[in-house]
Design an enzyme around this catalytic site. Structure first.
Site, PDB file in Angstrom:
ATOM      1  N   GLU A 182     -26.488  -7.825 -45.830  1.00 49.65           N
ATOM      2  CA  GLU A 182     -26.038  -6.784 -45.303  1.00 49.65           C
ATOM      3  C   GLU A 182     -24.790  -6.904 -44.487  1.00 49.65           C
ATOM      4  OE1 GLU A 182     -30.211  -4.248 -45.444  1.00 49.65           O
ATOM      5  OE2 GLU A 182     -29.734  -5.334 -43.926  1.00 49.65           O
ATOM      6  N   CYS A 219     -32.674 -16.690 -42.928  1.00 51.17           N
ATOM      7  CA  CYS A 219     -32.273 -17.402 -41.851  1.00 51.17           C
ATOM      8  C   CYS A 219     -33.349 -18.356 -41.640  1.00 51.17           C
ATOM      9  CB  CYS A 219     -32.200 -16.441 -40.463  1.00 51.17           C
ATOM     10  SG  CYS A 219     -31.704 -17.753 -39.117  1.00 51.17           S
ATOM     11  N   CYS A 258     -36.793 -17.033 -35.453  1.00 52.39           N
ATOM     12  CA  CYS A 258     -36.784 -16.041 -34.147  1.00 52.39           C
ATOM     13  C   CYS A 258     -37.590 -15.224 -34.158  1.00 52.39           C
ATOM     14  CB  CYS A 258     -35.411 -15.578 -33.728  1.00 52.39           C
ATOM     15  SG  CYS A 258     -34.319 -17.079 -33.355  1.00 52.39           S
ATOM     16  N   GLY A 301     -28.373 -14.424 -40.534  1.00 51.99           N
ATOM     17  CA  GLY A 301     -28.313 -15.809 -40.708  1.00 51.99           C
ATOM     18  C   GLY A 301     -27.877 -16.631 -39.195  1.00 51.99           C
ATOM     19  N   GLU A 302     -27.846 -17.796 -39.184  1.00 51.14           N
ATOM     20  CA  GLU A 302     -27.168 -18.620 -37.987  1.00 51.14           C
ATOM     21  C   GLU A 302     -25.969 -19.106 -38.721  1.00 51.14           C
ATOM     22  OE1 GLU A 302     -25.546 -20.449 -35.147  1.00 51.14           O
ATOM     23  OE2 GLU A 302     -27.805 -19.596 -34.768  1.00 51.14           O
ATOM     24  N   SER A 354     -27.074 -16.353 -28.270  1.00 56.84           N
ATOM     25  CA  SER A 354     -28.364 -15.328 -28.389  1.00 56.84           C
ATOM     26  C   SER A 354     -29.474 -16.012 -27.344  1.00 56.84           C
ATOM     27  CB  SER A 354     -28.897 -15.489 -29.574  1.00 56.84           C
ATOM     28  OG  SER A 354     -28.199 -14.850 -30.569  1.00 56.84           O
ATOM     29  N   ASN A 366     -35.444  -3.673 -31.213  1.00 56.25           N
ATOM     30  CA  ASN A 366     -35.282  -2.506 -32.302  1.00 56.25           C
ATOM     31  C   ASN A 366     -36.463  -2.972 -33.211  1.00 56.25           C
ATOM     32  OD1 ASN A 366     -32.977  -0.888 -31.952  1.00 56.25           O
ATOM     33  ND2 ASN A 366     -31.784  -2.788 -32.233  1.00 56.25           N
ATOM     34  N   CYS A 374     -29.330  -3.981 -34.465  1.00 53.95           N
ATOM     35  CA  CYS A 374     -29.637  -5.235 -33.948  1.00 53.95           C
ATOM     36  C   CYS A 374     -30.922  -5.818 -34.092  1.00 53.95           C
ATOM     37  CB  CYS A 374     -29.045  -5.631 -32.584  1.00 53.95           C
ATOM     38  SG  CYS A 374     -29.148  -7.413 -32.122  1.00 53.95           S
TER      39      CYS A 374
END
Length: 364
Positions: free
Chosen positions: A91, A111, A115, A164-165, A218, A295, A338
């Site tokens: 996306e 990812c 997290c 992703g990172e 982050s 979110n 986000c």
């Protein structure tokens, strides 16, 4: 197998043409056609000799990820789901503002970092995106958004904050960044391109040396105990190491500050004591804070902080002299906000299966 020229930055494209017996300056011509004109086939490149166009058609290709779906939010945010093969989709999100147009780009299919508050992390991990698949997102968005009445590109800023990172796909991300910054590509300034990381310290040092664009971290916690729980990477690179890496990065950064992203999770990291811990944590790192109201997504296990808690948290940081913004929730009606990007991921990590088992256990 044909070579996809979209995988090359100018240096790589120049080398490719030299290796195939062509004049190196052809690389600049082809790069402008691909990225500035949006050409998808070599026959469009009218300033190339017919013989070269024929050769390119035989040996090379311009393979753009295919569009699977396009959505537009009530607030003007746009989201594209792009097909990257074998049932996978990534996306890309465009966020319009009065003074800029920002494109949020993905770097991986899923990812691997897990997290706990992030929808992408729950989807598991399939693979790194190629440079062509990363820059192809900007190609698509430019094509879709066009130019302003002043003939300026609508997309003025790029943030590597999608799925992703980015630092875990270092080489391909750097190639894509090189294309974004190149005057024969998209001509963006280093200040207008931001890479976000959860804190991969060695890669932060590498990026500083080879492609020092703006950096966002982050952070999401003010101490190791909380961060270990919600950002597992912290167990490998704890906050002391991360803060030192931020200081080193600023030596070559195009901006004189780091942006710390901080998702506001009710009862987890949003109390006044956490704000005061943050002030102490970052005292040696010039920075600003971007507070992100959480979110929600199904079965996340987290709640968004109250507006009052966010206000108090912000005020404590501001009173200590920090620039603090509270991110507006944009595109949440199309799951483009986000932490909501999930795409379509054929998970190779069995993480989706693990979360399903956890949820079944909780329900039982």
């Amino acid at each position: 197998m044909k070579t996809n020229l979209l995988n090359y930055d100018l240096q790589g494209l120049t080398r490719h043409f030299a290796d195939t017996g062509e004049k190196p300056f052809r690389a600049k011509q082809v790069m402008r056609w691909m990225h500035q004109s949006g050409a998808q086939n070599f026959n469009e490149m009218t300033d190339l000799a017919k013989s070269l166009r024929h050769k390119l058609n035989e040996q090379a290709s311009i393979e753009i990820p295919k569009l699977m779906m396009s959505q537009e939010s009530s607030d003007g945010t746009r989201k594209w789901l792009l097909d990257v093969g074998t049932g996978n989709g990534v996306e890309t999100v465009f966020i319009p503002e009065s003074d800029r147009g920002t494109l949020c780009i993905s770097s991986q299919v899923g990812c691997a970092l897990e997290c706990t508050f992030c929808s992408t992390g729950r989807q598991g991990f399939n693979r790194n995106l190629t440079a062509a698949e990363i820059i192809g997102q900007l190609w698509w968005a430019n094509k879709a958004m066009g130019v302003t009445p002043k003939n300026e590109r609508v997309i003025s800023n790029v943030v590597m904050m999608g799925m992703g990172e980015p630092m875990a796909n270092f080489d391909n991300v750097v190639t894509a960044l090189s294309i974004m910054l190149d005057d024969h590509g998209y001509g963006l300034s280093r200040r207008r391109v931001t890479v976000s990381t959860s804190g991969m310290v060695p890669q932060m040092d590498r990026l500083r040396d080879v492609m020092p664009v703006a950096l966002a971290v982050s952070l999401h916690a003010s101490n190791d105990e909380v961060r270990n729980q919600i950002v597992p990477l912290n167990k490998k690179y704890p906050l002391k190491e991360l803060m030192a890496a931020c200081q080193r990065y600023l030596v070559k950064a195009p901006r004189d500050f780091i942006t710390f992203e901080y998702v506001m999770l009710d009862g987890i990291n949003d109390r006044a004591q956490h704000a005061r811990e943050l002030i102490e944590l970052v005292k040696d790192v010039p920075c600003k804070f971007n507070l992100i109201p959480f979110n929600p997504f199904p079965n996340s296990g987290y709640e968004r902080s109250s507006n009052e808690n966010i206000r108090v948290f912000r005020d404590i940081l501001q009173q200590a002299g920090f620039v603090v913004t509270v991110r507006k929730t944009r595109g949440d009606d199309i799951d483009a906000a986000c932490g909501q990007l999930a795409g379509q991921v054929q998970d190779k990590t069995r993480r989706q299966q693990k979360w399903q088992q956890i949820l079944i256990g909780q329900q039982g």
